[in-house]
Design a protein around this motif. Structure first.
Motif, PDB file in Angstrom:
ATOM      1  N   THR A  32      -9.039 -50.038  52.884  1.00 41.72           N
ATOM      2  CA  THR A  32      -9.439 -49.399  54.171  1.00 41.72           C
ATOM      3  C   THR A  32     -10.722 -50.317  54.593  1.00 41.72           C
ATOM      4  O   THR A  32     -11.217 -51.044  53.962  1.00 41.72           O
ATOM      5  CB  THR A  32     -10.120 -47.883  53.951  1.00 41.72           C
ATOM      6  OG1 THR A  32     -10.943 -48.126  53.015  1.00 41.72           O
ATOM      7  CG2 THR A  32      -8.872 -47.013  53.457  1.00 41.72           C
ATOM      8  N   GLU A  33     -10.767 -50.193  56.054  1.00 38.93           N
ATOM      9  CA  GLU A  33     -11.891 -50.986  56.724  1.00 38.93           C
ATOM     10  C   GLU A  33     -13.061 -50.466  56.452  1.00 38.93           C
ATOM     11  O   GLU A  33     -13.921 -51.599  55.889  1.00 38.93           O
ATOM     12  CB  GLU A  33     -11.558 -50.837  58.225  1.00 38.93           C
ATOM     13  CG  GLU A  33     -12.589 -51.599  58.965  1.00 38.93           C
ATOM     14  CD  GLU A  33     -12.364 -51.548  60.472  1.00 38.93           C
ATOM     15  OE1 GLU A  33     -11.317 -50.964  60.893  1.00 38.93           O
ATOM     16  OE2 GLU A  33     -13.153 -52.602  61.110  1.00 38.93           O
ATOM     17  N   VAL A  34     -13.387 -49.351  56.210  1.00 41.75           N
ATOM     18  CA  VAL A  34     -14.671 -48.768  55.894  1.00 41.75           C
ATOM     19  C   VAL A  34     -14.730 -48.510  54.217  1.00 41.75           C
ATOM     20  O   VAL A  34     -13.890 -47.922  53.890  1.00 41.75           O
ATOM     21  CB  VAL A  34     -15.066 -47.558  56.579  1.00 41.75           C
ATOM     22  CG1 VAL A  34     -16.367 -46.946  56.238  1.00 41.75           C
ATOM     23  CG2 VAL A  34     -15.054 -47.939  58.047  1.00 41.75           C
ATOM     24  N   PRO A  35     -15.472 -49.206  53.590  1.00 41.43           N
ATOM     25  CA  PRO A  35     -15.378 -49.080  52.326  1.00 41.43           C
ATOM     26  C   PRO A  35     -15.915 -47.704  51.706  1.00 41.43           C
ATOM     27  O   PRO A  35     -16.814 -47.075  52.295  1.00 41.43           O
ATOM     28  CB  PRO A  35     -16.285 -50.247  51.527  1.00 41.43           C
ATOM     29  CG  PRO A  35     -17.283 -50.553  52.624  1.00 41.43           C
ATOM     30  CD  PRO A  35     -16.563 -50.269  53.932  1.00 41.43           C
ATOM     31  N   GLY A  36     -15.362 -47.273  50.512  1.00 35.87           N
ATOM     32  CA  GLY A  36     -15.683 -45.834  49.936  1.00 35.87           C
ATOM     33  C   GLY A  36     -17.245 -45.608  49.850  1.00 35.87           C
ATOM     34  O   GLY A  36     -17.667 -46.840  49.112  1.00 35.87           O
ATOM     35  N   THR A  37     -17.749 -44.424  49.497  1.00 36.11           N
ATOM     36  CA  THR A  37     -19.075 -44.298  48.873  1.00 36.11           C
ATOM     37  C   THR A  37     -19.178 -43.333  48.042  1.00 36.11           C
ATOM     38  O   THR A  37     -20.219 -43.018  47.260  1.00 36.11           O
ATOM     39  CB  THR A  37     -20.085 -43.747  50.198  1.00 36.11           C
ATOM     40  OG1 THR A  37     -19.515 -42.592  50.523  1.00 36.11           O
ATOM     41  CG2 THR A  37     -20.013 -44.822  51.280  1.00 36.11           C
ATOM     42  N   ARG A  38     -17.824 -42.859  47.662  1.00 34.59           N
ATOM     43  CA  ARG A  38     -17.975 -41.759  46.418  1.00 34.59           C
ATOM     44  C   ARG A  38     -17.525 -42.584  45.208  1.00 34.59           C
ATOM     45  O   ARG A  38     -16.631 -43.366  44.945  1.00 34.59           O
ATOM     46  CB  ARG A  38     -17.078 -41.008  46.713  1.00 34.59           C
ATOM     47  CG  ARG A  38     -17.594 -39.988  47.992  1.00 34.59           C
ATOM     48  CD  ARG A  38     -16.376 -39.099  48.184  1.00 34.59           C
ATOM     49  NE  ARG A  38     -15.088 -39.668  48.741  1.00 34.59           N
ATOM     50  CZ  ARG A  38     -14.052 -38.900  49.120  1.00 34.59           C
ATOM     51  NH1 ARG A  38     -14.065 -37.742  49.053  1.00 34.59           N
ATOM     52  NH2 ARG A  38     -13.021 -39.728  49.490  1.00 34.59           N
ATOM     53  N   PRO A  39     -18.263 -42.043  43.831  1.00 40.83           N
ATOM     54  CA  PRO A  39     -17.778 -42.831  42.590  1.00 40.83           C
ATOM     55  C   PRO A  39     -16.312 -42.650  42.380  1.00 40.83           C
ATOM     56  O   PRO A  39     -15.525 -43.478  41.939  1.00 40.83           O
ATOM     57  CB  PRO A  39     -18.621 -41.996  41.552  1.00 40.83           C
ATOM     58  CG  PRO A  39     -19.782 -41.719  42.473  1.00 40.83           C
ATOM     59  CD  PRO A  39     -19.349 -41.314  43.694  1.00 40.83           C
ATOM     60  N   SER A  40     -15.512 -41.671  42.776  1.00 42.20           N
ATOM     61  CA  SER A  40     -14.072 -41.317  42.494  1.00 42.20           C
ATOM     62  C   SER A  40     -13.200 -42.260  43.415  1.00 42.20           C
ATOM     63  O   SER A  40     -12.121 -42.433  42.943  1.00 42.20           O
ATOM     64  CB  SER A  40     -13.917 -39.915  43.098  1.00 42.20           C
ATOM     65  OG  SER A  40     -14.080 -39.843  44.398  1.00 42.20           O
ATOM     66  N   GLU A  41     -13.749 -43.003  44.206  1.00 36.93           N
ATOM     67  CA  GLU A  41     -13.083 -43.908  45.020  1.00 36.93           C
ATOM     68  C   GLU A  41     -12.936 -45.270  44.197  1.00 36.93           C
ATOM     69  O   GLU A  41     -12.193 -46.259  44.627  1.00 36.93           O
ATOM     70  CB  GLU A  41     -13.402 -44.299  46.194  1.00 36.93           C
ATOM     71  CG  GLU A  41     -13.525 -42.989  47.328  1.00 36.93           C
ATOM     72  CD  GLU A  41     -14.061 -43.232  48.523  1.00 36.93           C
ATOM     73  OE1 GLU A  41     -15.077 -42.822  48.697  1.00 36.93           O
ATOM     74  OE2 GLU A  41     -13.321 -43.650  49.670  1.00 36.93           O
TER      75      GLU A  41
END
Length: 126
Positions: free
Chosen positions: A103-112
């Motif tokens: 995705t263009e915007v990187p995730g911020t949750r550990p589960s990602e």
């Protein structure tokens, strides 16, 4: 499978700087988002910074904006976290993580994030 190894942690005085590095094995690292998380004693793991797979978008937790910067070098399979103006509240074990997100915007949750390093200790003295 991706293996991550962090380095660069240590003890620094308030206002000092450190640069953490994360070395990745595996050819798929360049296709994955990368992030740094941290965990202080008695606290939950906290998102710090993330960068998307091509290095064009970055996300930061508000408490480090303007002080920390995340980088990656896909040719070298490495990612860095430059930390400036360090504060005692930055003291924690820092983990790099990566996962199959394009995705263009990187995730911020550990589960990602699927793969995690062993962590490196950062201690900021007052």
């Amino acid at each position: 499978q991706v293996q991550l190894v962090e380095s660069g942690g240590g003890l620094v005085q308030t206002g000092g700087s450190l640069r953490l590095s994360c070395a990745a094995s595996g050819r798929t690292f360049s296709s994955y988002a990368m992030a740094w998380f941290r965990q202080a004693p008695g606290k939950e793991r906290e998102f710090v910074a993330a960068i998307n797979w091509v290095g064009t978008r970055r996300s930061y937790v508000d408490s480090v904006k303007g002080r920390f910067a995340i980088f990656r070098d896909n040719a070298k399979n490495t990612g860095d976290l430059q930390m400036n103006s360090l504060k005692p509240e930055d003291t924690a074990v820092y983990y790099c993580a990566t996962g199959p997100s394009r995705t263009e915007v990187p995730g911020t949750r550990p589960s990602e994030y699927t793969y995690w390093g062993q962590g490196t200790q950062v201690t900021v003295s007052s």
